[in-house]
Design a protein around this motif. Structure first.
Motif, PDB file in Angstrom:
ATOM      1  N   PRO A  20     -38.255 -26.882  46.515  1.00 39.15           N
ATOM      2  CA  PRO A  20     -37.778 -28.451  45.898  1.00 39.15           C
ATOM      3  C   PRO A  20     -37.393 -29.401  47.057  1.00 39.15           C
ATOM      4  CG  PRO A  20     -36.765 -26.805  44.693  1.00 39.15           C
ATOM      5  CD  PRO A  20     -37.265 -26.019  45.738  1.00 39.15           C
ATOM      6  N   LEU A  21     -37.421 -30.574  46.974  1.00 35.06           N
ATOM      7  CA  LEU A  21     -36.808 -31.301  48.085  1.00 35.06           C
ATOM      8  C   LEU A  21     -36.211 -32.741  47.635  1.00 35.06           C
ATOM      9  CD1 LEU A  21     -39.739 -33.788  49.420  1.00 35.06           C
ATOM     10  CD2 LEU A  21     -40.254 -31.281  49.302  1.00 35.06           C
ATOM     11  N   PHE A  22     -35.283 -33.154  48.183  1.00 33.08           N
ATOM     12  CA  PHE A  22     -34.645 -34.547  47.773  1.00 33.08           C
ATOM     13  C   PHE A  22     -33.731 -34.993  48.772  1.00 33.08           C
ATOM     14  CE2 PHE A  22     -30.986 -31.883  47.165  1.00 33.08           C
ATOM     15  CZ  PHE A  22     -29.916 -32.554  47.203  1.00 33.08           C
ATOM     16  N   PHE A  23     -33.265 -36.243  48.495  1.00 34.89           N
ATOM     17  CA  PHE A  23     -32.149 -37.008  49.210  1.00 34.89           C
ATOM     18  C   PHE A  23     -31.425 -37.712  48.325  1.00 34.89           C
ATOM     19  CE2 PHE A  23     -30.467 -40.643  51.177  1.00 34.89           C
ATOM     20  CZ  PHE A  23     -29.547 -40.149  51.812  1.00 34.89           C
ATOM     21  N   HIS A  24     -30.035 -37.506  48.274  1.00 36.67           N
ATOM     22  CA  HIS A  24     -29.329 -38.606  47.642  1.00 36.67           C
ATOM     23  C   HIS A  24     -27.936 -38.774  48.408  1.00 36.67           C
ATOM     24  CE1 HIS A  24     -27.462 -41.024  44.399  1.00 36.67           C
ATOM     25  NE2 HIS A  24     -28.563 -41.113  44.028  1.00 36.67           N
ATOM     26  N   ASN A  25     -27.454 -40.145  48.471  1.00 38.69           N
ATOM     27  CA  ASN A  25     -26.338 -40.211  49.388  1.00 38.69           C
ATOM     28  C   ASN A  25     -24.966 -39.897  48.545  1.00 38.69           C
ATOM     29  OD1 ASN A  25     -25.971 -42.397  47.941  1.00 38.69           O
ATOM     30  ND2 ASN A  25     -26.486 -43.830  49.361  1.00 38.69           N
ATOM     31  N   ASP A  26     -25.006 -39.453  47.107  1.00 35.77           N
ATOM     32  CA  ASP A  26     -24.036 -39.242  46.419  1.00 35.77           C
ATOM     33  C   ASP A  26     -23.735 -37.601  46.617  1.00 35.77           C
ATOM     34  OD1 ASP A  26     -22.244 -38.280  44.233  1.00 35.77           O
ATOM     35  OD2 ASP A  26     -22.692 -40.159  43.234  1.00 35.77           O
ATOM     36  N   VAL A  27     -22.736 -37.190  47.279  1.00 33.04           N
ATOM     37  CA  VAL A  27     -22.483 -35.708  47.566  1.00 33.04           C
ATOM     38  C   VAL A  27     -22.356 -35.233  46.023  1.00 33.04           C
ATOM     39  CG1 VAL A  27     -20.879 -33.950  48.191  1.00 33.04           C
ATOM     40  CG2 VAL A  27     -21.403 -36.051  49.480  1.00 33.04           C
ATOM     41  N   GLU A  28     -21.680 -35.683  45.151  1.00 36.44           N
ATOM     42  CA  GLU A  28     -21.345 -34.868  43.839  1.00 36.44           C
ATOM     43  C   GLU A  28     -22.516 -34.786  43.233  1.00 36.44           C
ATOM     44  OE1 GLU A  28     -18.677 -33.397  43.190  1.00 36.44           O
ATOM     45  OE2 GLU A  28     -17.993 -33.715  45.039  1.00 36.44           O
ATOM     46  N   LEU A  29     -23.549 -35.660  43.105  1.00 36.25           N
ATOM     47  CA  LEU A  29     -24.834 -35.526  42.390  1.00 36.25           C
ATOM     48  C   LEU A  29     -25.679 -34.918  43.214  1.00 36.25           C
ATOM     49  CD1 LEU A  29     -26.678 -36.828  40.338  1.00 36.25           C
ATOM     50  CD2 LEU A  29     -27.271 -38.412  41.992  1.00 36.25           C
ATOM     51  N   GLY A  30     -25.776 -34.503  44.461  1.00 33.85           N
ATOM     52  CA  GLY A  30     -26.537 -33.832  44.970  1.00 33.85           C
ATOM     53  C   GLY A  30     -26.007 -32.015  44.732  1.00 33.85           C
ATOM     54  N   LYS A  31     -24.891 -31.895  44.522  1.00 39.84           N
ATOM     55  CA  LYS A  31     -24.386 -30.626  44.059  1.00 39.84           C
ATOM     56  C   LYS A  31     -24.905 -30.404  42.923  1.00 39.84           C
ATOM     57  CE  LYS A  31     -19.820 -30.545  46.432  1.00 39.84           C
ATOM     58  NZ  LYS A  31     -18.426 -30.764  46.333  1.00 39.84           N
ATOM     59  N   GLY A  59     -23.905 -31.437  55.336  1.00 37.47           N
ATOM     60  CA  GLY A  59     -22.830 -30.649  55.592  1.00 37.47           C
ATOM     61  C   GLY A  59     -21.998 -30.071  54.670  1.00 37.47           C
ATOM     62  N   VAL A  60     -21.864 -31.131  53.702  1.00 38.93           N
ATOM     63  CA  VAL A  60     -21.009 -30.955  52.473  1.00 38.93           C
ATOM     64  C   VAL A  60     -21.741 -29.878  51.633  1.00 38.93           C
ATOM     65  CG1 VAL A  60     -19.758 -31.867  50.363  1.00 38.93           C
ATOM     66  CG2 VAL A  60     -19.514 -32.934  52.718  1.00 38.93           C
ATOM     67  N   LEU A  61     -23.013 -30.457  51.225  1.00 43.27           N
ATOM     68  CA  LEU A  61     -23.819 -29.650  50.422  1.00 43.27           C
ATOM     69  C   LEU A  61     -24.270 -28.315  50.754  1.00 43.27           C
ATOM     70  CD1 LEU A  61     -26.608 -32.382  49.340  1.00 43.27           C
ATOM     71  CD2 LEU A  61     -24.520 -31.739  48.182  1.00 43.27           C
ATOM     72  N   ASN A  62     -24.201 -28.113  52.045  1.00 43.78           N
ATOM     73  CA  ASN A  62     -24.650 -26.642  52.691  1.00 43.78           C
ATOM     74  C   ASN A  62     -23.439 -25.769  52.474  1.00 43.78           C
ATOM     75  OD1 ASN A  62     -26.270 -24.976  53.772  1.00 43.78           O
ATOM     76  ND2 ASN A  62     -25.478 -24.980  56.023  1.00 43.78           N
ATOM     77  N   LYS A  63     -22.238 -26.553  52.538  1.00 48.12           N
ATOM     78  CA  LYS A  63     -21.036 -25.549  52.532  1.00 48.12           C
ATOM     79  C   LYS A  63     -20.584 -25.279  50.954  1.00 48.12           C
ATOM     80  CE  LYS A  63     -18.204 -27.499  56.355  1.00 48.12           C
ATOM     81  NZ  LYS A  63     -16.902 -28.305  56.645  1.00 48.12           N
ATOM     82  N   TYR A  64     -21.224 -26.067  49.986  1.00 51.22           N
ATOM     83  CA  TYR A  64     -21.164 -25.938  48.625  1.00 51.22           C
ATOM     84  C   TYR A  64     -21.806 -24.820  48.352  1.00 51.22           C
ATOM     85  CZ  TYR A  64     -22.543 -26.452  43.889  1.00 51.22           C
ATOM     86  OH  TYR A  64     -22.514 -26.248  42.405  1.00 51.22           O
TER      87      TYR A  64
END
Length: 226
Positions: A20-31, A59-64
């Protein structure tokens, strides 16, 4: 540094059949998107680098993912130059996917044993990518070339592993046409993580769609083995 080697990533792509692939600039939504895909059975995610400060979000999403989702492999797509690839690898990207074949990206990814998958559109480009150490070639844009192109490539080059992106949907008939042609896995973006899913934050629906898609891929592969 990448947590997973290029061989581990290639094996995961081949095993699940879906990226799956995506982009969104909202970190919490990305999580929440990553978690829904993970709960649905996906074990890879491509974060497309298309927005301002995308590297900070990744960076934040990968740490999550590393702390909360065991076995989830995050990588980055739409990478167009070696500097960007290097930056994302510093942030722990486990694979780099590019829209075009750039040899400079191959060199820095190979140096760190990180899987890279370039967008190719001819047998000559595919052969060059494999000479540079590519494990799985990205066919892009997939809807322009189609499953028949894959079948044509696999004839003289049965060792070639191909991942089409663009033109792939979650419809079983569409998936069957791709896997019958011999693809190793498929990349699905807006046909899976749609604007409607994001706007309605229908994460349970996304989870179910991912699960059904993986089940369809497994069924198609099992049928092809008979």
């Amino acid at each position: 540094m990448a947590r997973y080697s290029r061989i581990e990533v290639a094996n995961a792509m081949a095993a699940t059949g879906l990226v799956p692939l995506f982009f969104h600039n909202d970190v919490e939504l990305g999580k929440k998107i990553i978690k829904a895909c993970y709960d649905g059975g996906a074990r890879l995610m491509e974060f497309t680098s298309r927005g301002d400060f995308a590297f900070e979000v990744f960076g934040v999403l990968n740490k999550y993912a590393l702390s909360e989702l065991p076995g989830m492999i995050l990588g980055v797509g739409s990478v167009t130059d070696a500097a960007a690839a290097s930056l994302y690898m510093q942030l722990g990207a486990n694979f780099i996917i590019t829209p075009v074949l750039r040899e400079e990206i191959a060199l820095i990814c190979n140096r760190r044993k990180v899987l890279w998958s370039p967008g190719c559109a001819s047998l000559t480009e595919i052969a060059r990518a494999e000479e540079l150490g590519c494990e799985i070639v990205k066919l892009f844009p997939g809807d322009v070339y189609g499953p028949q192109f894959v079948k044509g490539i696999k004839g003289p080059c049965p060792w070639t592993s191909i991942m089409p992106t663009g033109g792939v949907t979650t419809d079983k008939a569409n998936l069957k046409s791709w896997f019958d042609s011999g693809v190793t896995c498929v990349g699905i973006g807006s046909q899976l993580i749609s604007k409607v899913v994001i706007e309605n934050q229908d994460f349970l629906g996304l989870e179910n769609t991912v699960r059904n898609t993986l089940e369809n891929i497994k069924q198609i592969r099992d049928e092809n083995k008979k």
